[in-house]
Design a protein around this motif. Structure first.
Motif, short mmCIF file in Angstrom:
data_model
loop_
_atom_site.label_atom_id
_atom_site.label_comp_id
_atom_site.label_asym_id
_atom_site.label_seq_id
_atom_site.Cartn_x
_atom_site.Cartn_y
_atom_site.Cartn_z
N ALA A 1 0.84 -1.20 0.00
CA ALA A 1 0.00 0.00 0.00
C ALA A 1 0.87 1.25 0.00
O ALA A 1 0.54 2.25 -0.65
CB ALA A 1 -0.93 0.00 1.21
N ALA A 2 1.99 1.20 0.72
CA ALA A 2 2.90 2.35 0.76
C ALA A 2 3.50 2.63 -0.63
O ALA A 2 3.73 3.79 -0.98
CB ALA A 2 4.02 2.12 1.77
N ASP A 3 3.71 1.57 -1.40
CA ASP A 3 4.25 1.74 -2.75
C ASP A 3 3.28 2.53 -3.64
O ASP A 3 3.71 3.19 -4.59
CB ASP A 3 4.55 0.38 -3.39
CG ASP A 3 5.73 -0.32 -2.75
OD1 ASP A 3 6.53 0.36 -2.06
OD2 ASP A 3 5.86 -1.54 -2.93
N ASN A 4 2.00 2.43 -3.32
CA ASN A 4 0.98 3.13 -4.11
C ASN A 4 0.59 4.48 -3.51
O ASN A 4 -0.29 5.15 -4.03
CB ASN A 4 -0.27 2.26 -4.26
CG ASN A 4 0.02 0.99 -5.05
OD1 ASN A 4 0.78 1.02 -6.01
ND2 ASN A 4 -0.57 -0.11 -4.63
N ALA A 5 1.21 4.84 -2.40
CA ALA A 5 0.91 6.10 -1.73
C ALA A 5 2.07 7.08 -1.96
O ALA A 5 3.08 6.73 -2.56
CB ALA A 5 0.69 5.86 -0.24
N SER A 6 1.90 8.26 -1.42
CA SER A 6 2.99 9.24 -1.53
C SER A 6 3.02 10.12 -0.29
O SER A 6 2.04 10.21 0.45
CB SER A 6 2.80 10.11 -2.78
OG SER A 6 1.59 10.84 -2.70
N GLY A 7 4.16 10.75 -0.09
CA GLY A 7 4.32 11.72 0.99
C GLY A 7 4.17 11.12 2.37
O GLY A 7 4.70 10.05 2.67
N ALA A 8 3.42 11.83 3.20
CA ALA A 8 3.26 11.44 4.60
C ALA A 8 2.53 10.12 4.74
O ALA A 8 2.81 9.33 5.64
CB ALA A 8 2.50 12.53 5.36
N GLN A 9 1.60 9.84 3.83
CA GLN A 9 0.87 8.57 3.90
C GLN A 9 1.82 7.40 3.64
O GLN A 9 1.73 6.38 4.31
CB GLN A 9 -0.27 8.57 2.89
CG GLN A 9 -1.16 7.35 3.02
CD GLN A 9 -2.32 7.36 2.04
OE1 GLN A 9 -2.29 8.10 1.05
NE2 GLN A 9 -3.32 6.56 2.30
N GLU A 10 2.71 7.55 2.70
CA GLU A 10 3.70 6.51 2.41
C GLU A 10 4.58 6.26 3.63
O GLU A 10 4.81 5.11 4.01
CB GLU A 10 4.55 6.91 1.21
CG GLU A 10 5.60 5.88 0.84
CD GLU A 10 6.46 6.31 -0.33
OE1 GLU A 10 7.22 5.46 -0.82
OE2 GLU A 10 6.39 7.49 -0.76
N ASP A 11 5.07 7.33 4.24
CA ASP A 11 5.91 7.21 5.42
C ASP A 11 5.16 6.53 6.56
O ASP A 11 5.72 5.69 7.28
CB ASP A 11 6.41 8.58 5.87
CG ASP A 11 7.36 9.22 4.86
OD1 ASP A 11 7.92 8.49 4.02
OD2 ASP A 11 7.52 10.46 4.92
N SER A 12 3.90 6.89 6.73
CA SER A 12 3.09 6.31 7.80
C SER A 12 2.88 4.81 7.59
O SER A 12 2.99 4.02 8.53
CB SER A 12 1.73 7.02 7.87
OG SER A 12 0.90 6.41 8.82
N LEU A 13 2.59 4.41 6.36
CA LEU A 13 2.38 3.00 6.06
C LEU A 13 3.66 2.19 6.26
O LEU A 13 3.62 1.06 6.76
CB LEU A 13 1.84 2.83 4.64
CG LEU A 13 0.39 3.28 4.42
CD1 LEU A 13 0.07 3.34 2.95
CD2 LEU A 13 -0.57 2.37 5.16
N GLU A 14 4.78 2.75 5.86
CA GLU A 14 6.06 2.06 6.06
C GLU A 14 6.38 1.91 7.55
O GLU A 14 6.88 0.87 7.98
CB GLU A 14 7.17 2.79 5.32
CG GLU A 14 7.08 2.63 3.82
CD GLU A 14 8.12 3.42 3.06
OE1 GLU A 14 8.89 4.19 3.69
OE2 GLU A 14 8.17 3.27 1.83
N ALA A 15 6.07 2.94 8.33
CA ALA A 15 6.29 2.86 9.78
C ALA A 15 5.37 1.81 10.40
O ALA A 15 5.80 1.04 11.28
CB ALA A 15 6.05 4.22 10.43
N GLN A 16 4.12 1.76 9.94
CA GLN A 16 3.19 0.75 10.45
C GLN A 16 3.67 -0.66 10.11
O GLN A 16 3.54 -1.58 10.91
CB GLN A 16 1.80 0.97 9.87
CG GLN A 16 1.08 2.17 10.43
CD GLN A 16 -0.26 2.40 9.76
OE1 GLN A 16 -0.76 1.56 9.02
NE2 GLN A 16 -0.84 3.56 10.01
N ALA A 17 4.24 -0.83 8.92
CA ALA A 17 4.76 -2.13 8.51
C ALA A 17 5.90 -2.57 9.43
O ALA A 17 5.95 -3.73 9.87
CB ALA A 17 5.24 -2.08 7.06
N GLU A 18 6.78 -1.63 9.75
CA GLU A 18 7.90 -1.95 10.65
C GLU A 18 7.40 -2.32 12.04
O GLU A 18 7.88 -3.28 12.66
CB GLU A 18 8.87 -0.77 10.71
CG GLU A 18 10.11 -1.04 11.52
CD GLU A 18 11.00 -2.11 10.90
OE1 GLU A 18 11.70 -2.80 11.67
OE2 GLU A 18 10.99 -2.29 9.68
#
Length: 85
Positions: free
Chosen positions: A45-62
């Protein structure tokens, strides 16, 4: 003969170590695998997002991966006996 006994004893110890002798290994592995799958989904999902949403999804994944690992360790430490019948 002595070398053969040493090798046989070493092999037996290796088998016992690999087995762990506990029924909770599979349960802990399943929990960690499920968390890994959720984290992979978040990263997709982060790959399909951008900006703050991408960062948030990557942090949630971690966080999801870390939580899954912690849960796996807690299950293993609890020595839960699982009946796989």
């Amino acid at each position: 003969m002595r070398n053969l006994l040493t090798i046989a004893a070493g092999g037996a110890m290796l088998m016992l170590t690999a087995c762990g002798g506990q029924g909770d290994d599979a349960l802990g592995d399943n929990v960690a695998d499920a968390a890994e799958n959720r984290a992979d989904g978040l990263e997709d999902a982060a790959d399909n997002a951008s900006g703050a949403q991408e960062d948030s999804l990557e942090a949630q994944a971690e966080i999801t991966r870390d939580t899954g690992q912690a849960q796996e360790e807690a299950i293993d430490d609890a020595d839960v006996v699982v009946n796989n019948q």
